[in-house]
Design an enzyme around this catalytic site. Sequence first.
Site, PDB file in Angstrom:
ATOM      1  N   SER A   1     -16.625  14.026 -26.932  1.00 48.92           N
ATOM      2  CA  SER A   1     -15.230  13.764 -26.600  1.00 48.92           C
ATOM      3  C   SER A   1     -14.588  12.861 -27.665  1.00 48.92           C
ATOM      4  CB  SER A   1     -15.132  13.173 -25.194  1.00 48.92           C
ATOM      5  OG  SER A   1     -13.828  13.267 -24.684  1.00 48.92           O
TER       6      SER A   1
ATOM      7  N   ASP B   1     -14.130  24.448 -21.686  1.00 50.36           N
ATOM      8  CA  ASP B   1     -13.686  23.053 -21.759  1.00 50.36           C
ATOM      9  C   ASP B   1     -12.188  22.997 -21.460  1.00 50.36           C
ATOM     10  OD1 ASP B   1     -13.037  20.462 -22.407  1.00 50.36           O
ATOM     11  OD2 ASP B   1     -14.126  20.435 -24.301  1.00 50.36           O
TER      12      ASP B   1
ATOM     13  N   HIS C   1     -16.305  20.515 -20.085  1.00 50.10           N
ATOM     14  CA  HIS C   1     -16.238  19.407 -21.044  1.00 50.10           C
ATOM     15  C   HIS C   1     -17.412  18.447 -20.914  1.00 50.10           C
ATOM     16  CE1 HIS C   1     -14.285  16.697 -23.848  1.00 50.10           C
ATOM     17  NE2 HIS C   1     -14.440  15.692 -22.997  1.00 50.10           N
TER      18      HIS C   1
END
Length: 446
Positions: free
Chosen positions: A256, A351, A385
């Site tokens: 991330s 994601d 994600h």
Amino acid sequence: LIFSYLLSQSRDKLYVCGERICRSVFCEEMSSQVRLRLLPSARCLFDQPVQVKVEGLRSRQVVTMRARSTDEKGVVFSSSATYRADGSGKIDLLRDHSLSGSYVGVEPMGLLWSLKADALHKYFFKNNALHPHVVKFSVHEEDREDRMLAEVTNERLLIGNGVSRVPVKGRNFQGVLFTPPGDGPFPAVLDLSTFASEKRASLLSNKGFVVLAVPVYSDHPDNVKQTNLDHFKEAVDFLQQQPKVGSKGVGIISRSKGADIALSLAAFVPGIEAVVWINGCSSIVGVPVYYKNRQILSTLPFDFNKVIRTESGASIIRYGLEDAVTEKNKGSLVPIEQAKGHFLFIASGDDLNWDSKAYMDEMAERLKHHRKENFETVCYPEAGHLLEPPYGPYCPSALHGLIRFPVLWGGEPRAHRYKQHIDKNKQHIDKITAFIKWKSQSNPQF
């Protein structure tokens, strides 16, 4: 004596009360015969599976299996599944199908990954490696939570035997250092997470790495106006000086927001030999990056008008970031083509935080354009994600730490298909460790 007392009170109540007493005695006798076991042990590492088995039930008896755990914020997560015993009164989650509940089908670790809070948009916080992930497994009469037949506690450790954990506070960074037992030398890894977390770092250290876990944000994000790459270089220098680290190079694992900082370190800081990039962006997100007292990278703008609200109260923010390769945004694009180290890019096809697969493809094409072969790409089409170590609770949505409202993370929402993602998570951890160890063996500088 009990029946005499009941008779003296009321003959009309004798049958009903007697039936209740007999039923209670029967249940106590039955529960004393039921055995719930976790194999090979009720105490294991967080990323290791256990075999859940029940014995001593009636032939073909239907029961409810339950799991319950409390995270570091005091939020209770639970799961349940209905099973039917075989002819000998046994249930084996490695073999038997769940008939209904939090998941259906054969899911050996289903009670763990399907753990869910009663409230919406809750992430299971387990970030401190000192304390194990404690899960209580139990077996109950069908649809009777108050009729527990057996119970066992599973302690899932984040730190293996002999691994040391030392909090570190440098001049411009803070983190936690994990060192495996033995004389070494060991490969050095900087674990960059958006916010403080020790889970991934401790599990990597169990596999033979000296790992320093450092958050991108040690302060509230609203108070951060710029990212100073010098601070993370200080963390890299600290790792290189550790006595059990046998070489000068450092590997980085990131996900991330931490991923664009990892790219920046590889592009501008010497000694970064391997970068594992997981579901990140190819540009800088949030605040600009400074190095040696000057701005080197701007930020990719975010358009809140492109946020999609859903009925659950969580939003899809995948489409909010502007196009990174347009002329006006090229100043935010990290120049990874000038990096000397190797990259392992891992992206999820579903994601919903942002389009990490598109960012991965863009970086791969850019490196090819510069005649670079120092990268590998891996895509997990149905994953979301939050790619994390296996067997942790699946999180479909949660409060976003930077934009401060609930978001959908993506990933297959149907619980009975989540086994695919558990397998993928385990595969990507194995891929990461193999990649870094391969680099350490093939490159004497790392």
